[in-house]
Motif scaffolding. Structure first.
Motif, PDB file in Angstrom:
ATOM      1  N   GLY A  52      13.672  29.961  39.642  1.00 27.02           N
ATOM      2  CA  GLY A  52      14.084  29.291  38.415  1.00 27.02           C
ATOM      3  C   GLY A  52      13.449  27.926  38.234  1.00 27.02           C
ATOM      4  O   GLY A  52      14.013  27.049  37.566  1.00 27.02           O
ATOM      5  N   LEU A  53      12.254  27.736  38.798  1.00 28.34           N
ATOM      6  CA  LEU A  53      11.618  26.420  38.809  1.00 28.34           C
ATOM      7  C   LEU A  53      10.471  26.284  37.818  1.00 28.34           C
ATOM      8  O   LEU A  53       9.878  25.210  37.713  1.00 28.34           O
ATOM      9  CB  LEU A  53      11.092  26.128  40.224  1.00 28.34           C
ATOM     10  CG  LEU A  53      12.156  26.046  41.320  1.00 28.34           C
ATOM     11  CD1 LEU A  53      11.484  25.958  42.687  1.00 28.34           C
ATOM     12  CD2 LEU A  53      13.060  24.853  41.093  1.00 28.34           C
ATOM     13  N   LEU A  54      10.173  27.348  37.103  1.00 30.32           N
ATOM     14  CA  LEU A  54       8.988  27.340  36.257  1.00 30.32           C
ATOM     15  C   LEU A  54       9.045  26.236  35.193  1.00 30.32           C
ATOM     16  O   LEU A  54       8.078  25.485  35.013  1.00 30.32           O
ATOM     17  CB  LEU A  54       8.812  28.706  35.595  1.00 30.32           C
ATOM     18  CG  LEU A  54       7.437  29.009  35.013  1.00 30.32           C
ATOM     19  CD1 LEU A  54       6.351  28.904  36.067  1.00 30.32           C
ATOM     20  CD2 LEU A  54       7.425  30.392  34.398  1.00 30.32           C
ATOM     21  N   GLU A  55      10.157  26.117  34.509  1.00 28.00           N
ATOM     22  CA  GLU A  55      10.250  25.120  33.432  1.00 28.00           C
ATOM     23  C   GLU A  55      10.221  23.700  33.969  1.00 28.00           C
ATOM     24  O   GLU A  55       9.616  22.813  33.358  1.00 28.00           O
ATOM     25  CB  GLU A  55      11.510  25.363  32.592  1.00 28.00           C
ATOM     26  CG  GLU A  55      11.455  26.630  31.759  1.00 28.00           C
ATOM     27  CD  GLU A  55      10.167  26.754  30.961  1.00 28.00           C
ATOM     28  OE1 GLU A  55       9.784  25.765  30.279  1.00 28.00           O
ATOM     29  OE2 GLU A  55       9.528  27.817  31.014  1.00 28.00           O
ATOM     30  N   SER A  56      10.849  23.469  35.105  1.00 26.43           N
ATOM     31  CA  SER A  56      10.811  22.122  35.679  1.00 26.43           C
ATOM     32  C   SER A  56       9.404  21.766  36.148  1.00 26.43           C
ATOM     33  O   SER A  56       8.981  20.610  36.039  1.00 26.43           O
ATOM     34  CB  SER A  56      11.806  22.000  36.838  1.00 26.43           C
ATOM     35  OG  SER A  56      11.470  22.865  37.902  1.00 26.43           O
ATOM     36  N   ILE A  57       8.651  22.755  36.615  1.00 28.02           N
ATOM     37  CA  ILE A  57       7.263  22.503  37.024  1.00 28.02           C
ATOM     38  C   ILE A  57       6.400  22.234  35.801  1.00 28.02           C
ATOM     39  O   ILE A  57       5.484  21.411  35.848  1.00 28.02           O
ATOM     40  CB  ILE A  57       6.725  23.689  37.856  1.00 28.02           C
ATOM     41  CG1 ILE A  57       7.454  23.780  39.187  1.00 28.02           C
ATOM     42  CG2 ILE A  57       5.214  23.540  38.095  1.00 28.02           C
ATOM     43  CD1 ILE A  57       7.139  25.033  39.983  1.00 28.02           C
ATOM     44  N   ARG A  58       6.698  22.915  34.699  1.00 26.28           N
ATOM     45  CA  ARG A  58       5.957  22.635  33.459  1.00 26.28           C
ATOM     46  C   ARG A  58       6.173  21.185  33.030  1.00 26.28           C
ATOM     47  O   ARG A  58       5.251  20.517  32.575  1.00 26.28           O
ATOM     48  CB  ARG A  58       6.404  23.574  32.341  1.00 26.28           C
ATOM     49  CG  ARG A  58       5.925  25.007  32.485  1.00 26.28           C
ATOM     50  CD  ARG A  58       6.211  25.781  31.209  1.00 26.28           C
ATOM     51  NE  ARG A  58       6.002  27.202  31.391  1.00 26.28           N
ATOM     52  CZ  ARG A  58       4.806  27.792  31.388  1.00 26.28           C
ATOM     53  NH1 ARG A  58       3.715  27.063  31.237  1.00 26.28           N
ATOM     54  NH2 ARG A  58       4.691  29.103  31.552  1.00 26.28           N
ATOM     55  N   ARG A  59       7.415  20.698  33.151  1.00 25.22           N
ATOM     56  CA  ARG A  59       7.702  19.316  32.764  1.00 25.22           C
ATOM     57  C   ARG A  59       7.108  18.317  33.737  1.00 25.22           C
ATOM     58  O   ARG A  59       6.616  17.261  33.338  1.00 25.22           O
ATOM     59  CB  ARG A  59       9.225  19.117  32.672  1.00 25.22           C
ATOM     60  CG  ARG A  59       9.881  19.868  31.524  1.00 25.22           C
ATOM     61  CD  ARG A  59      11.313  19.415  31.320  1.00 25.22           C
ATOM     62  NE  ARG A  59      12.137  19.699  32.493  1.00 25.22           N
ATOM     63  CZ  ARG A  59      12.817  20.835  32.675  1.00 25.22           C
ATOM     64  NH1 ARG A  59      12.769  21.787  31.743  1.00 25.22           N
ATOM     65  NH2 ARG A  59      13.544  21.021  33.751  1.00 25.22           N
ATOM     66  N   ASP A  60       7.142  18.675  35.023  1.00 27.66           N
ATOM     67  CA  ASP A  60       6.625  17.779  36.061  1.00 27.66           C
ATOM     68  C   ASP A  60       5.884  18.614  37.098  1.00 27.66           C
ATOM     69  O   ASP A  60       6.489  19.116  38.053  1.00 27.66           O
ATOM     70  CB  ASP A  60       7.771  17.016  36.722  1.00 27.66           C
ATOM     71  CG  ASP A  60       7.288  16.118  37.861  1.00 27.66           C
ATOM     72  OD1 ASP A  60       6.059  15.926  38.009  1.00 27.66           O
ATOM     73  OD2 ASP A  60       8.154  15.605  38.604  1.00 27.66           O
ATOM     74  N   PRO A  61       4.552  18.799  36.923  1.00 27.44           N
ATOM     75  CA  PRO A  61       3.788  19.655  37.841  1.00 27.44           C
ATOM     76  C   PRO A  61       3.908  19.251  39.310  1.00 27.44           C
ATOM     77  O   PRO A  61       3.724  20.092  40.196  1.00 27.44           O
ATOM     78  CB  PRO A  61       2.343  19.490  37.346  1.00 27.44           C
ATOM     79  CG  PRO A  61       2.498  19.176  35.894  1.00 27.44           C
ATOM     80  CD  PRO A  61       3.723  18.312  35.814  1.00 27.44           C
TER      81      PRO A  61
END
Length: 231
Positions: A52-61
Motif C-alpha cells: 500500500g505504499l505506491l501513492e506515498s512513493i509517488r508523493r515522495d520518491p
C-alpha cells in the motif's frame, strides 16, 4: 555441447518484444543461467503495491527506500522469490505491468538492483534481459541483442499471455487498451532520467514482428555460438 568460452549475452528491448521467452530458451540451449531483470523490477513494484505504499512513493520518491531495505530477490530455476516467497505469477499481473515503469525509473531502485544484477552475471555464462543490460549493467557483454516489434503485435502477445494465465476467470483489457499501455510504457522507459531504454551501438537489432518464437530463438542462439567461437 556446452562451450568452454562462456560469455555474457545482454538482450534488451521494449515491453512484449519477446525478450524473456527468447532469453530463457537461449540460456537453456546454451547451458547458461537465465536472469530476468524485468522480473526483479516487477518484484519491487509488487512489494510497493501489496504494501500500500505506491501513492506515498509517488508523493515522495525517497520513501522507496523502505521497500529496498533488506529486500531479497532470488532465482530458483525459472521461479522468482521475493523475500522468500514465490511471486512468479503475481508479478505478471497487469496491475504490476502498469506500475513497473514508474518504480523502475527511480534511481534508488535502479542502483539497488544494478548491484544484484552485476553480482549475478559476474561468473559469466549468463543470458540477461531487460532494458539497460547492454548499456548500463553489462556494457562490455560480448553479445548484445536489441529486440523490437510493432506495438499492435506486442499488444496481441500480451493479451495472449494474460488469457493463458487468467484461464477465463477474470475480465481482461481489450487489445486497444493494452496497445495504449505499451506505447505509454515505451515513452516512459525512453524518457526516464536514469538508465533510459536505449540501443547500444554494438547491439544486433532483430525485429520480431513477423517472427515466431522458434525463429527468433534460433537467430540469437546462432549469434551466441558464433560469438563464443570468436572468443
Amino acid at each position: 555441447m556446452i562451450s568452454t568460452n562462456r560469455i555474457i549475452i545482454a538482450i534488451d528491448g521494449p515491453a512484449a518484444s519477446g525478450k524473456s521467452t527468447t532469453a530463457r530458451r537461449v540460456a537453456r540451449q546454451l547451458g547458461y543461467t537465465y536472469i530476468d531483470t524485468g522480473a526483479m523490477y516487477r518484484s519491487v513494484a509488487l512489494k510497493a503495491i501489496e504494501g500500500g505504499l505506491l501513492e506515498s512513493i509517488r508523493r515522495d520518491p525517497g520513501q522507496v527506500a523502505s521497500i529496498l531495505e533488506g529486500i531479497s530477490i532470488r532465482f530458483e530455476g525459472e521461479r522468482i522469490l521475493l523475500d522468500g516467497r514465490d511471486v512468479s505469477r503475481e508479478i505478471r499481473d497487469n496491475r504490476v505491468s502498469r506500475e513497473v515503469s514508474f518504480l523502475s525509473s527511480l534511481k534508488p531502485v535502479r542502483d539497488c538492483l544494478l548491484v544484484m544484477q552485476q553480482a549475478l552475471g559476474r561468473g559469466r555464462g549468463v543470458v540477461m534481459d531487460g532494458r539497460d543490460i547492454g548499456t548500463v549493467v553489462f556494457p562490455d557483454a560480448e553479445l548484445k541483442i536489441f529486440l523490437v516489434a510493432d506495438a499492435r503485435e506486442r499488444a496481441r502477445r500480451r493479451l495472449l499471455e494474460l488469457q493463458a494465465k487468467s484461464e477465463g476467470k477474470t475480465a481482461l483489457p481489450d487489445i486497444e487498451t493494452l496497445e495504449r499501455e505499451i506505447l505509454e510504457r515505451d515513452r516512459a522507459d525512453a524518457e526516464r532520467e536514469h538508465a533510459p531504454l536505449r540501443k547500444h551501438p554494438d547491439a544486433v537489432e532483430i525485429d520480431t514482428s513477423k517472427l515466431d518464437i522458434d525463429q527468433q530463438v534460433e537467430m540469437v542462439y546462432r549469434l551466441a555460438r558464433k560469438t563464443e567461437a570468436a572468443g
